[in-house]
Design an enzyme around this catalytic site. Structure first.
Site, PDB file in Angstrom:
ATOM      1  N   GLU A   1       0.813  -1.219   0.000  1.00 40.41           N
ATOM      2  CA  GLU A   1       0.000   0.000   0.000  1.00 40.41           C
ATOM      3  C   GLU A   1       0.854   1.280   0.000  1.00 40.41           C
ATOM      4  O   GLU A   1       0.362   2.347   0.384  1.00 40.41           O
ATOM      5  CB  GLU A   1      -0.940   0.019   1.208  1.00 40.41           C
ATOM      6  CG  GLU A   1      -2.061  -0.985   1.111  1.00 40.41           C
ATOM      7  CD  GLU A   1      -3.181  -0.680   2.105  1.00 40.41           C
ATOM      8  OE1 GLU A   1      -4.275  -0.297   1.660  1.00 40.41           O
ATOM      9  OE2 GLU A   1      -2.938  -0.801   3.320  1.00 40.41           O
TER      10      GLU A   1
ATOM     11  N   HIS B   1      -0.780   5.827   7.499  1.00 41.52           N
ATOM     12  CA  HIS B   1      -1.970   5.039   7.133  1.00 41.52           C
ATOM     13  C   HIS B   1      -2.174   4.008   8.229  1.00 41.52           C
ATOM     14  O   HIS B   1      -1.239   3.309   8.613  1.00 41.52           O
ATOM     15  CB  HIS B   1      -1.781   4.338   5.792  1.00 41.52           C
ATOM     16  CG  HIS B   1      -2.801   3.270   5.568  1.00 41.52           C
ATOM     17  ND1 HIS B   1      -4.161   3.529   5.553  1.00 41.52           N
ATOM     18  CD2 HIS B   1      -2.691   1.925   5.396  1.00 41.52           C
ATOM     19  CE1 HIS B   1      -4.823   2.397   5.374  1.00 41.52           C
ATOM     20  NE2 HIS B   1      -3.952   1.407   5.279  1.00 41.52           N
TER      21      HIS B   1
ATOM     22  N   HIS C   1      -5.122   1.371  10.633  1.00 38.99           N
ATOM     23  CA  HIS C   1      -6.412   0.684  10.800  1.00 38.99           C
ATOM     24  C   HIS C   1      -6.831   0.869  12.262  1.00 38.99           C
ATOM     25  O   HIS C   1      -7.350  -0.042  12.898  1.00 38.99           O
ATOM     26  CB  HIS C   1      -6.288  -0.805  10.472  1.00 38.99           C
ATOM     27  CG  HIS C   1      -5.544  -1.103   9.203  1.00 38.99           C
ATOM     28  ND1 HIS C   1      -4.740  -2.195   9.031  1.00 38.99           N
ATOM     29  CD2 HIS C   1      -5.482  -0.419   8.025  1.00 38.99           C
ATOM     30  CE1 HIS C   1      -4.218  -2.194   7.809  1.00 38.99           C
ATOM     31  NE2 HIS C   1      -4.648  -1.117   7.181  1.00 38.99           N
TER      32      HIS C   1
ATOM     33  N   HIS D   1     -11.812   0.062   6.289  1.00 36.23           N
ATOM     34  CA  HIS D   1     -10.365  -0.154   6.227  1.00 36.23           C
ATOM     35  C   HIS D   1      -9.626   0.628   7.322  1.00 36.23           C
ATOM     36  O   HIS D   1      -9.000   0.047   8.182  1.00 36.23           O
ATOM     37  CB  HIS D   1      -9.905   0.265   4.821  1.00 36.23           C
ATOM     38  CG  HIS D   1      -8.468  -0.009   4.518  1.00 36.23           C
ATOM     39  ND1 HIS D   1      -7.977  -0.045   3.229  1.00 36.23           N
ATOM     40  CD2 HIS D   1      -7.402  -0.239   5.316  1.00 36.23           C
ATOM     41  CE1 HIS D   1      -6.677  -0.302   3.258  1.00 36.23           C
ATOM     42  NE2 HIS D   1      -6.308  -0.419   4.521  1.00 36.23           N
TER      43      HIS D   1
HETATM   44 ZN   LIG Z   1      -4.330  -0.580   5.054  1.00 41.24          ZN
END
Ligand SMILES: [Zn+2]
Length: 257
Positions: A77, A96, A98, A167
């Site tokens: 990613e 980024h 979760h 996500h």
């Molecule tokens: Zn992710």
């Protein structure tokens, strides 16, 4: 120590801090723009943030190509980071995650918005990017190419945070310390907001737009340093005071409260 070496050390520390505060677990990542080449960025090889070391840090072009040493497989990613740094030349770092208390806000109509002054940097207008809008209902929800990354960056626009449906989220900052600060307080805001909603007693009183502005405009180096020093201690990493100029709008003396 060169600026590059110092930044890599700080990036490792940031990985450890984000893991310690459960913003990331075995998954999730942080990147920083290369200090001398704005078209490149630095990020760990695909590894749990809590165990990242300096030798794991890799260099990438904004479209995700590996430059130089390849100590292991890159994060699939990484396009999230490249696409956002491409779209946002004003920003230096991207997280980024979760983050577990944030995810519920990506799958319900309940808006994420700051309810406490320390959480104001997440902003009052937080969009929710849905991968299925453009890429259909059969993706694995991962952002694995530039087209997806750019679509996410478009939804983020000029803001600090965008949620990602089913996500997690992305957070941007003008420095590693700022993006870590915002990410930690976004998870805290989400946890407190869920508790406030469970209490009942009428509608939640979110911060007003003017309060968000008053808490973010003047906030600067001093506040981040106060958090960063303490967080370095928590993860047993050396604290290095940030002495470099952070540009207009930054002050070393604002009160954190
Ligand atoms: Zn992710």
């Amino acid at each position: 120590m060169t600026e590059l070496a110092q930044l890599k050390e700080e990036l490792v520390t940031a990985n450890r801090i984000l893991a310690h505060h459960h913003v990331v677990d075995s998954f999730g990542h942080i990147s920083v723009r290369h200090p001398t080449n704005p078209n490149h960025f630095l990020m760990s090889r695909a590894r749990a943030p809590g165990v990242v070391v300096e030798d794991d840090i890799m260099e990438f072009t904004l479209d995700g190509k590996i430059i130089g040493a390849e100590p292991g497989k890159p994060y699939s990613e990484r396009f999230i980071h490249g696409a956002i740094l491409e779209a946002r030349p004003d920003q230096m770092a991207v997280v980024h995650n979760h983050s577990p208390n944030v995810v519920p806000f990506t799958v319900t109509g309940r808006k994420m918005r700051p309810i406490m002054h320390m959480c104001a940097p997440i902003g009052g207008d937080i969009p929710n990017w849905d991968i299925s809008t453009k890429f259909g209902n059969d993706t694995n929800l991962l952002v694995t190419n530039m087209e997806m990354g750019r679509d996410l960056a478009k939804t983020l626009g000029p803001r600090t945070v965008s949620l990602m449906r089913g996500h997690g989220s992305v957070v941007v900052g003008r420095s590693i310390r700022e993006v870590v600060f915002t990410s930690i307080y976004m998870e805290a805001n989400a946890e407190m907001l869920i508790k406030a909603l469970q209490l009942g007693g009428g509608e939640v009183h979110y911060l007003h737009d003017g309060e968000i502005a008053a808490n973010t405009k003047g906030r600067a180096g001093f506040t981040w340093e106060r958090g960063w020093e303490n967080w370095c201690r928590e993860v047993d990493r050396k604290y290095v005071a940030q002495t470099w100029d952070m540009g207009p709008g930054f002050s070393k003396t604002d009160p954190a409260g």
